[in-house]
Design a protein around this motif. Structure first.
Motif, mmCIF file in Angstrom:
data_model
loop_
_atom_site.group_PDB
_atom_site.id
_atom_site.type_symbol
_atom_site.label_atom_id
_atom_site.label_comp_id
_atom_site.label_asym_id
_atom_site.label_seq_id
_atom_site.Cartn_x
_atom_site.Cartn_y
_atom_site.Cartn_z
ATOM 1 N N GLN A 1 0.910 -1.318 -0.202
ATOM 2 C CA GLN A 1 -0.094 0.405 0.613
ATOM 3 C C GLN A 1 0.734 1.544 -0.304
ATOM 4 N N ARG A 2 2.077 1.336 0.964
ATOM 5 C CA ARG A 2 2.672 2.816 1.014
ATOM 6 C C ARG A 2 3.672 2.726 -0.552
ATOM 7 N N LEU A 3 3.696 1.436 -1.297
ATOM 8 C CA LEU A 3 4.919 1.770 -2.355
ATOM 9 C C LEU A 3 3.361 2.404 -3.586
ATOM 10 N N GLN A 4 2.321 1.509 -3.239
ATOM 11 C CA GLN A 4 1.468 1.766 -4.118
ATOM 12 C C GLN A 4 1.080 3.744 -4.179
ATOM 13 N N GLN A 5 1.602 3.944 -2.691
ATOM 14 C CA GLN A 5 1.490 5.899 -2.627
ATOM 15 C C GLN A 5 2.111 6.475 -3.220
ATOM 16 N N ALA A 6 3.463 5.965 -2.569
ATOM 17 C CA ALA A 6 5.195 6.580 -3.561
ATOM 18 C C ALA A 6 4.473 6.431 -4.727
ATOM 19 N N GLU A 7 4.232 5.398 -5.490
ATOM 20 C CA GLU A 7 4.489 5.353 -6.985
ATOM 21 C C GLU A 7 3.370 6.470 -7.138
ATOM 22 N N GLU A 8 2.568 6.788 -7.375
ATOM 23 C CA GLU A 8 1.055 7.713 -6.969
ATOM 24 C C GLU A 8 1.549 8.671 -7.145
ATOM 25 N N GLU A 9 2.711 9.844 -5.809
ATOM 26 C CA GLU A 9 2.626 10.887 -5.320
ATOM 27 C C GLU A 9 4.025 11.298 -6.651
ATOM 28 N N ARG B 1 2.433 11.741 -9.793
ATOM 29 C CA ARG B 1 2.016 12.975 -9.191
ATOM 30 C C ARG B 1 3.130 14.803 -9.255
ATOM 31 N N VAL B 2 4.718 14.139 -9.004
ATOM 32 C CA VAL B 2 5.343 15.092 -8.944
ATOM 33 C C VAL B 2 5.870 15.169 -10.588
ATOM 34 N N GLU B 3 5.831 14.158 -11.316
ATOM 35 C CA GLU B 3 6.469 13.929 -12.433
ATOM 36 C C GLU B 3 5.600 14.910 -13.613
ATOM 37 N N LYS B 4 3.585 15.019 -12.939
ATOM 38 C CA LYS B 4 3.373 15.849 -14.102
ATOM 39 C C LYS B 4 3.550 17.296 -13.537
ATOM 40 N N LEU B 5 3.631 18.416 -12.494
ATOM 41 C CA LEU B 5 4.149 19.247 -11.872
ATOM 42 C C LEU B 5 4.971 19.554 -12.058
ATOM 43 N N ALA B 6 5.915 18.406 -11.873
ATOM 44 C CA ALA B 6 7.147 18.903 -12.902
ATOM 45 C C ALA B 6 7.441 19.473 -14.490
ATOM 46 N N ALA B 7 6.136 18.454 -15.337
ATOM 47 C CA ALA B 7 6.141 19.010 -16.837
ATOM 48 C C ALA B 7 5.122 19.842 -16.884
ATOM 49 N N LEU B 8 4.409 20.385 -16.275
ATOM 50 C CA LEU B 8 3.464 21.404 -16.667
ATOM 51 C C LEU B 8 4.336 22.738 -15.718
ATOM 52 N N GLY B 9 4.880 22.731 -14.951
ATOM 53 C CA GLY B 9 6.481 24.050 -14.467
ATOM 54 C C GLY B 9 6.937 24.362 -15.336
ATOM 55 N N GLU B 10 7.775 22.965 -16.182
ATOM 56 C CA GLU B 10 8.556 23.164 -17.451
ATOM 57 C C GLU B 10 7.883 23.374 -19.352
ATOM 58 N N MET B 11 6.240 23.432 -18.892
ATOM 59 C CA MET B 11 5.706 24.093 -19.842
ATOM 60 C C MET B 11 5.449 25.130 -20.096
ATOM 61 N N SER B 12 4.521 25.341 -18.654
ATOM 62 C CA SER B 12 4.464 26.562 -18.503
ATOM 63 C C SER B 12 5.809 27.715 -18.450
ATOM 64 N N SER B 13 6.587 27.237 -18.135
ATOM 65 C CA SER B 13 8.285 28.173 -18.875
ATOM 66 C C SER B 13 7.796 28.308 -19.650
#
Length: 172
Positions: free
Chosen positions: A31-39, A42-54
């Motif tokens: 369960q913790r591994l699955q939560q870490a993978e989901e997080e 999410r972090v990768e998507k946010l990083a991509a969004l930040g790069e695209m925004s820049s």
């Protein structure tokens, strides 16, 4: 024999309890591994969004600066009584507003880690005012600094704070 049976039964009970404990531990770890993978996703998507925004902010900033600069040049050669003066002033003001939004987006997309150092607020303020005075309409800035204050701060971030405060004051 009865003792052996009791001993075997006790050992079997302990083994079963250990097995159940290991199963529960494994379920919890999955369960913790699955939560870490989901997080992580999410972090990768946010990083991509930040790069695209820049990238998008840079692509908007350049033509916006050209629009603002050319409009300011036209305004300089125009009397305030001209019927287009108000409309062109609005274009410049909105371009300035959009520049602020773009700068905020870029700051958010690429936050810079502060590097504090001893800093004279008086000297920083004078420097920031001299930068602002180079822009049309901002040559009349006067700030009286009666006493100097030294702080431990990041010079670049302090300059940006002072610049934002002074620009807001000029617009107000």
């Amino acid at each position: 024999s009865v003792q052996n049976a009791l001993l075997h039964t006790s050992l079997l009970g302990v083994v079963l309890l250990l097995a159940w404990g290991l199963i529960l531990l494994q379920l919890r770890l999955r369960q913790r591994l699955q939560q870490a993978e989901e997080e992580n996703q999410r972090v990768e998507k946010l990083a991509a969004l930040g790069e695209m925004s820049s990238v998008l902010a840079h692509e908007i900033r350049n033509p916006l600066g050209g629009i603002k600069g050319h409009t300011q040049l036209v305004l300089e050669g125009m009397s305030q009584e001209d019927s287009h003066h108000t409309n062109l002033s609005t274009v410049v003001n909105e371009a300035v507003r959009l520049e602020k939004l773009i700068n905020q987006l870029l700051t958010f997309a690429r936050p810079k880690e502060a590097v504090p150092e001893p800093l004279s607020l008086s000297a920083q303020l004078k420097h920031t005012i001299s930068m602002l005075q180079e822009h049309p309409g901002h040559s009349q800035i006067e700030v009286d600094v009666s006493e100097d204050l030294f702080v431990l701060a990041d010079p670049g971030q302090t300059e940006q704070i002072l610049l934002n405060i002074l620009k807001n004051a000029l617009e107000a």
